[in-house]
Design a protein around this motif. Structure first.
Motif, PDB file in Angstrom:
ATOM      1  N   MET A 142       0.836  -1.206   0.000  1.00  0.00           N
ATOM      2  CA  MET A 142       0.000   0.000   0.000  1.00  0.00           C
ATOM      3  C   MET A 142       0.871   1.257   0.000  1.00  0.00           C
ATOM      4  N   GLU A 143       1.873   1.263   0.877  1.00  0.00           N
ATOM      5  CA  GLU A 143       2.765   2.423   0.997  1.00  0.00           C
ATOM      6  C   GLU A 143       3.550   2.629  -0.303  1.00  0.00           C
ATOM      7  N   SER A 144       4.086   1.535  -0.848  1.00  0.00           N
ATOM      8  CA  SER A 144       4.839   1.631  -2.105  1.00  0.00           C
ATOM      9  C   SER A 144       3.947   2.146  -3.229  1.00  0.00           C
ATOM     10  N   LEU A 145       2.748   1.588  -3.339  1.00  0.00           N
ATOM     11  CA  LEU A 145       1.837   1.994  -4.418  1.00  0.00           C
ATOM     12  C   LEU A 145       1.412   3.447  -4.269  1.00  0.00           C
ATOM     13  N   PHE A 146       1.201   3.875  -3.034  1.00  0.00           N
ATOM     14  CA  PHE A 146       0.866   5.288  -2.833  1.00  0.00           C
ATOM     15  C   PHE A 146       1.976   6.168  -3.423  1.00  0.00           C
ATOM     16  N   ILE A 155      -2.434   4.647 -10.826  1.00  0.00           N
ATOM     17  CA  ILE A 155      -2.230   3.818  -9.629  1.00  0.00           C
ATOM     18  C   ILE A 155      -3.182   4.194  -8.494  1.00  0.00           C
ATOM     19  N   HIS A 156      -3.303   5.473  -8.181  1.00  0.00           N
ATOM     20  CA  HIS A 156      -4.169   5.867  -7.053  1.00  0.00           C
ATOM     21  C   HIS A 156      -5.625   5.417  -7.228  1.00  0.00           C
ATOM     22  N   THR A 160      -7.240   2.841  -4.644  1.00  0.00           N
ATOM     23  CA  THR A 160      -8.446   3.275  -3.920  1.00  0.00           C
ATOM     24  C   THR A 160      -9.545   2.231  -4.062  1.00  0.00           C
ATOM     25  N   GLN A 161      -9.736   1.756  -5.269  1.00  0.00           N
ATOM     26  CA  GLN A 161     -10.782   0.757  -5.523  1.00  0.00           C
ATOM     27  C   GLN A 161     -10.527  -0.523  -4.713  1.00  0.00           C
ATOM     28  N   THR A 181      -4.096   5.676   4.158  1.00  0.00           N
ATOM     29  CA  THR A 181      -3.659   5.730   2.758  1.00  0.00           C
ATOM     30  C   THR A 181      -4.704   6.437   1.894  1.00  0.00           C
ATOM     31  N   LEU A 182      -5.974   6.135   2.100  1.00  0.00           N
ATOM     32  CA  LEU A 182      -7.045   6.789   1.333  1.00  0.00           C
ATOM     33  C   LEU A 182      -7.046   8.301   1.569  1.00  0.00           C
ATOM     34  N   LEU A 183      -6.779   8.681   2.807  1.00  0.00           N
ATOM     35  CA  LEU A 183      -6.703  10.111   3.150  1.00  0.00           C
ATOM     36  C   LEU A 183      -5.526  10.774   2.427  1.00  0.00           C
ATOM     37  N   LYS A 184      -4.370  10.071   2.422  1.00  0.00           N
ATOM     38  CA  LYS A 184      -3.183  10.607   1.727  1.00  0.00           C
ATOM     39  C   LYS A 184      -3.444  10.746   0.223  1.00  0.00           C
ATOM     40  N   ILE A 185      -4.163   9.774  -0.344  1.00  0.00           N
ATOM     41  CA  ILE A 185      -4.485   9.838  -1.777  1.00  0.00           C
ATOM     42  C   ILE A 185      -5.379  11.053  -2.039  1.00  0.00           C
TER      43      ILE A 185
END
Length: 196
Positions: A142-146, A155-156, A160-161, A181-185
């Motif tokens: 999750m962290e890497s993908l963010f 990617i985001h 998210t999905q 992570t959703l908040l960071k996105i």
């Protein structure tokens, strides 16, 4: 030390932090063992490969640049890792590589991580997110993908999905990290909109 001798040595490792550190220090003090460690790591059906993965994570935590000459081998083979006790440390090393790549300071990873290497790490991270993995590899993925999502606009939305679909089925630890992570996105998307 030959590959066979090192393999035998690694078979004595137990899960204790001290024990893993002892073997990581052995490798850090003799970097000639690092390629052998990678060879054993990718003996993916062998239980000793998981022990190699533990040591590999500790070596990379101390000195991430050890991986630089082996990025091609590492990224080409990460999708073959399947034992639970190997997936967690390998996903953690992917996160180390990603964080180093996105660090503010100039470094060797920024200069050597090719688009193809990134693509393979992204693919492995998505595989960990959608497959039946424990929480830790999903959190590291999750962290890497963010972070990779900063440069790849597809990617985001994908991440998210997945996070929203999996949310109800997952543990409290996963939910907490997914929320963050959703908040960071959301914040990242808001910043992008302001810039444009």
């Amino acid at each position: 030390m030959s590959l066979e001798e090192f393999y035998k040595e690694l078979s004595y490792i137990n899960a204790s932090r001290e024990n893993r550190m002892k073997y990581a220090n052995m490798v850090l003090n003799d970097m000639g063992l690092f390629p052998k460690l990678i060879d054993i790591l990718f003996m993916v059906d062998d239980k000793v490969s998981s022990r190699a993965a533990w040591v590999f994570e500790f070596v990379c935590a101390k000195y991430i640049y050890a991986i630089v000459p082996y990025l091609e081998t590492f990224t080409k083979n990460i999708n073959k890792i399947h034992l639970d006790s190997s997936v967690r440390p390998v996903s953690k090393v992917c996160e180390f590589i990603t964080k180093e790549y996105y660090s503010k300071n100039p470094n060797t990873i920024k200069n050597t991580l090719s688009p193809q290497h990134k693509e393979r790490i992204i693919e492995a991270c998505f595989d960990w997110m959608i497959s039946d993995q424990k929480v830790a590899p999903k959190v590291y993925a999750m962290e890497s993908l963010f972070l990779y999502g900063r440069d790849n606009d597809w990617i985001h939305p994908e991440l998210t999905q997945i996070l929203e679909q999996d949310f109800q089925k997952q543990s409290a630890a996963f939910k907490a990290r997914a929320k963050r992570t959703l908040l960071k996105i959301k914040k990242s998307n808001a910043r992008s909109l302001k810039k444009s």
